[in-house]
Design a protein around this motif. Structure first.
Motif, PDB file in Angstrom:
ATOM      1  N   GLN A 168       0.828  -1.193   0.000  1.00  9.18           N
ATOM      2  CA  GLN A 168       0.000   0.000   0.000  1.00  9.18           C
ATOM      3  C   GLN A 168       0.868   1.250   0.000  1.00  9.18           C
ATOM      4  O   GLN A 168       1.959   1.251   0.563  1.00  9.18           O
ATOM      5  CB  GLN A 168      -0.922   0.038   1.227  1.00  9.18           C
ATOM      6  CG  GLN A 168      -2.024  -1.014   1.219  1.00  9.18           C
ATOM      7  CD  GLN A 168      -3.075  -0.719   0.166  1.00  9.18           C
ATOM      8  OE1 GLN A 168      -3.327   0.440  -0.176  1.00  9.18           O
ATOM      9  NE2 GLN A 168      -3.675  -1.761  -0.374  1.00  9.18           N
ATOM     10  N   VAL A 169       0.365   2.264  -0.641  1.00  8.70           N
ATOM     11  CA  VAL A 169       1.039   3.562  -0.698  1.00  8.70           C
ATOM     12  C   VAL A 169       0.074   4.613  -0.180  1.00  8.70           C
ATOM     13  O   VAL A 169      -1.096   4.633  -0.561  1.00  8.70           O
ATOM     14  CB  VAL A 169       1.460   3.905  -2.138  1.00  8.70           C
ATOM     15  CG1 VAL A 169       2.028   5.311  -2.207  1.00  8.70           C
ATOM     16  CG2 VAL A 169       2.476   2.882  -2.655  1.00  8.70           C
ATOM     17  N   SER A 195       4.316   7.608   1.412  1.00 10.26           N
ATOM     18  CA  SER A 195       4.825   6.679   2.425  1.00 10.26           C
ATOM     19  C   SER A 195       4.252   5.292   2.151  1.00 10.26           C
ATOM     20  O   SER A 195       3.364   5.126   1.319  1.00 10.26           O
ATOM     21  CB  SER A 195       4.456   7.157   3.831  1.00 10.26           C
ATOM     22  OG  SER A 195       3.047   7.212   3.976  1.00 10.26           O
ATOM     23  N   GLY A 196       4.770   4.310   2.868  1.00  7.65           N
ATOM     24  CA  GLY A 196       4.325   2.935   2.666  1.00  7.65           C
ATOM     25  C   GLY A 196       5.246   2.202   1.713  1.00  7.65           C
ATOM     26  O   GLY A 196       6.450   2.417   1.731  1.00  7.65           O
ATOM     27  N   THR A 197       4.676   1.370   0.874  1.00  5.02           N
ATOM     28  CA  THR A 197       5.459   0.552  -0.061  1.00  5.02           C
ATOM     29  C   THR A 197       5.740   1.378  -1.316  1.00  5.02           C
ATOM     30  O   THR A 197       5.112   1.209  -2.360  1.00  5.02           O
ATOM     31  CB  THR A 197       4.708  -0.733  -0.414  1.00  5.02           C
ATOM     32  OG1 THR A 197       4.271  -1.376   0.775  1.00  5.02           O
ATOM     33  CG2 THR A 197       5.595  -1.666  -1.224  1.00  5.02           C
ATOM     34  N   ILE A 198       6.707   2.281  -1.191  1.00  5.01           N
ATOM     35  CA  ILE A 198       6.973   3.202  -2.288  1.00  5.01           C
ATOM     36  C   ILE A 198       7.981   2.649  -3.288  1.00  5.01           C
ATOM     37  O   ILE A 198       8.133   3.224  -4.368  1.00  5.01           O
ATOM     38  CB  ILE A 198       7.441   4.563  -1.762  1.00  5.01           C
ATOM     39  CG1 ILE A 198       8.700   4.396  -0.915  1.00  5.01           C
ATOM     40  CG2 ILE A 198       6.336   5.248  -0.982  1.00  5.01           C
ATOM     41  CD1 ILE A 198       9.281   5.702  -0.442  1.00  5.01           C
ATOM     42  N   VAL A 199       8.631   1.536  -2.929  1.00  6.01           N
ATOM     43  CA  VAL A 199       9.516   0.901  -3.907  1.00  6.01           C
ATOM     44  C   VAL A 199       8.663   0.430  -5.077  1.00  6.01           C
ATOM     45  O   VAL A 199       7.617  -0.186  -4.894  1.00  6.01           O
ATOM     46  CB  VAL A 199      10.255  -0.288  -3.278  1.00  6.01           C
ATOM     47  CG1 VAL A 199      11.049  -1.039  -4.343  1.00  6.01           C
ATOM     48  CG2 VAL A 199      11.173   0.184  -2.174  1.00  6.01           C
ATOM     49  N   ASN A 237      10.874  11.461  -0.649  1.00  4.20           N
ATOM     50  CA  ASN A 237       9.643  10.803  -1.140  1.00  4.20           C
ATOM     51  C   ASN A 237       8.510  11.804  -1.281  1.00  4.20           C
ATOM     52  O   ASN A 237       7.367  11.552  -0.871  1.00  4.20           O
ATOM     53  CB  ASN A 237       9.230   9.673  -0.199  1.00  4.20           C
ATOM     54  CG  ASN A 237      10.275   8.601  -0.103  1.00  4.20           C
ATOM     55  OD1 ASN A 237      10.898   8.244  -1.107  1.00  4.20           O
ATOM     56  ND2 ASN A 237      10.513   8.092   1.094  1.00  4.20           N
ATOM     57  N   ASN A 252       2.161   2.221  -9.605  1.00  4.98           N
ATOM     58  CA  ASN A 252       3.140   1.151  -9.688  1.00  4.98           C
ATOM     59  C   ASN A 252       2.623   0.146 -10.714  1.00  4.98           C
ATOM     60  O   ASN A 252       1.691   0.446 -11.456  1.00  4.98           O
ATOM     61  CB  ASN A 252       3.433   0.533  -8.323  1.00  4.98           C
ATOM     62  CG  ASN A 252       2.222  -0.122  -7.684  1.00  4.98           C
ATOM     63  OD1 ASN A 252       1.228  -0.401  -8.355  1.00  4.98           O
ATOM     64  ND2 ASN A 252       2.306  -0.353  -6.394  1.00  4.98           N
TER      65      ASN A 252
END
Length: 115
Positions: free
Chosen positions: A1-2, A25-29, A76, A99
Motif C-alpha cells: 500500500q502507498v 509513504s508505505g510501499t513506495i519501492v 519521497n 506502480n
C-alpha cells in the motif's frame, strides 16, 4: 500500500503563486510515474502534470509555462509549483502515484483563486 498526503493548497489572488506538496509513504519501492490531477465542481478529473522516474514530464495544455512539477526522491515528496494562477485553476488538486499494479490517490487539497 502507498499513502499520499497533499498539502499547500489555499486561497490566493489571481496572478499569485502556490506550491503543493505530496508526501508518499508505505510501499513506495516500485512507484513509477507520479503526478497531479485536478477536479473542479461538475467537471472530470484532469491531468495537470506528471513526472516519470526517468524524469519525463507531461503538462496539461492550460498550465504549460506556469506550473512546474518536481520530485525529491530522498524525501519521497512530489511538488507542484504554480505561478501566474488564474481563476480557472480553482479546483481540488489530487496527487497520484502508479506502480505496476494500481493507481494511488491522495485525499486532495483545495486551491481557490480569487479575483
Amino acid at each position: 500500500q502507498v499513502q499520499l498526503v497533499e498539502s499547500g493548497g489555499g486561497l490566493v489572488q489571481a496572478g499569485g503563486s502556490l506550491r503543493l506538496s505530496c508526501a508518499a509513504s508505505g510501499t513506495i519501492v516500485g512507484i513509477g510515474t507520479m503526478g497531479w490531477y485536478r477536479q473542479a465542481p461538475g467537471s472530470q478529473r484532469d491531468l495537470v502534470a506528471s513526472l516519470s522516474r526517468s524524469g519525463l514530464t507531461k503538462y496539461g495544455d492550460s498550465v504549460k509555462g506556469r506550473f512546474t512539477i518536481s520530485r525529491d526522491n530522498a524525501k519521497n515528496t512530489l511538488y507542484l509549483q504554480m505561478n501566474g494562477l488564474k481563476l480557472e485553476d480553482t479546483a481540488v488538486y489530487y496527487c497520484n502515484a502508479q506502480n505496476a499494479y494500481r493507481n494511488y490517490w491522495g485525499q486532495g487539497t483545495q486551491v481557490t483563486v480569487s479575483s
